[in-house]
Design a protein around this motif. Sequence first.
Motif, mmCIF file in Angstrom:
data_model
loop_
_atom_site.group_PDB
_atom_site.id
_atom_site.type_symbol
_atom_site.label_atom_id
_atom_site.label_comp_id
_atom_site.label_asym_id
_atom_site.label_seq_id
_atom_site.Cartn_x
_atom_site.Cartn_y
_atom_site.Cartn_z
ATOM 1 N N LEU A 173 11.721 12.840 9.903
ATOM 2 C CA LEU A 173 11.404 11.742 8.721
ATOM 3 C C LEU A 173 11.984 11.084 8.356
ATOM 4 O O LEU A 173 12.043 9.798 7.459
ATOM 5 C CB LEU A 173 10.687 12.782 7.102
ATOM 6 N N LEU A 174 13.349 10.758 8.394
ATOM 7 C CA LEU A 174 14.217 9.927 8.528
ATOM 8 C C LEU A 174 14.099 8.543 8.229
ATOM 9 O O LEU A 174 13.690 7.990 9.494
ATOM 10 C CB LEU A 174 15.951 10.066 8.479
ATOM 11 N N GLY A 175 14.222 7.710 6.786
ATOM 12 C CA GLY A 175 14.549 6.461 7.718
ATOM 13 C C GLY A 175 12.495 6.254 7.757
ATOM 14 O O GLY A 175 11.635 5.231 7.415
ATOM 15 N N GLU A 176 11.975 7.459 7.140
ATOM 16 C CA GLU A 176 10.052 6.706 6.952
ATOM 17 C C GLU A 176 9.417 6.336 5.892
ATOM 18 O O GLU A 176 8.716 6.062 4.777
ATOM 19 C CB GLU A 176 9.369 7.807 7.076
ATOM 20 N N GLY B 63 0.907 -0.802 0.400
ATOM 21 C CA GLY B 63 -0.249 -0.453 0.137
ATOM 22 C C GLY B 63 0.626 1.513 -0.444
ATOM 23 O O GLY B 63 1.978 1.437 0.478
ATOM 24 N N VAL B 64 0.519 2.138 0.088
ATOM 25 C CA VAL B 64 0.569 3.556 -0.401
ATOM 26 C C VAL B 64 0.485 4.570 1.200
ATOM 27 O O VAL B 64 -0.642 4.448 1.544
ATOM 28 C CB VAL B 64 0.425 4.820 -1.538
ATOM 29 N N ARG B 65 1.722 4.712 1.948
ATOM 30 C CA ARG B 65 1.432 5.881 2.915
ATOM 31 C C ARG B 65 1.104 7.401 2.893
ATOM 32 O O ARG B 65 2.519 7.386 2.213
ATOM 33 C CB ARG B 65 2.320 5.190 3.615
ATOM 34 N N VAL B 66 0.541 7.950 3.288
ATOM 35 C CA VAL B 66 0.572 9.820 2.881
ATOM 36 C C VAL B 66 0.852 10.044 4.276
ATOM 37 O O VAL B 66 -0.382 10.025 5.225
ATOM 38 C CB VAL B 66 -0.787 10.179 2.147
ATOM 39 N N LEU B 67 2.098 10.643 4.756
ATOM 40 C CA LEU B 67 2.152 11.238 5.656
ATOM 41 C C LEU B 67 1.673 13.272 5.333
ATOM 42 O O LEU B 67 2.494 13.442 4.364
ATOM 43 C CB LEU B 67 3.823 11.494 5.836
#
Length: 122
Positions: A44-47, A2-6
């Motif tokens: 957000l690094l590693g996300e 899936g796609v994750r939106v932040l």
Amino acid sequence: MGVRVLCLRHAESENVVAQVAGALPLAELTPRGRVQAAEAAELLLGEGVTRIYASTAVRARQTAEIIARGLGLREVVALRGLVEFGVGRFEGTADPDGPGAYLRGAAVLGRGRAVGGSGGGR
């Protein structure tokens, strides 16, 4: 997969510090806002962020560009449809009733109706 939106709001901007209401697309980040954007990039690094979208407002683009650099991304995609809506006669003022105009507009948006104004967003 899936796609994750932040979703993030722009960092501190001049109009927020001045308590001026409205879309105000030319308002820039404050020095503190630039630090906040850099801190957001660190968080957000590693996300697994692979793409960043921002409104065409200067403060949103500046926030997104700082985050993109921090994540090693080359491009920020500016989307006109992400621009916030205007607040009519309160646009560009420090009138204490301005925040209420935002809340009323957000309530209308929540019911699926477009809101007019100089911001142009829906």
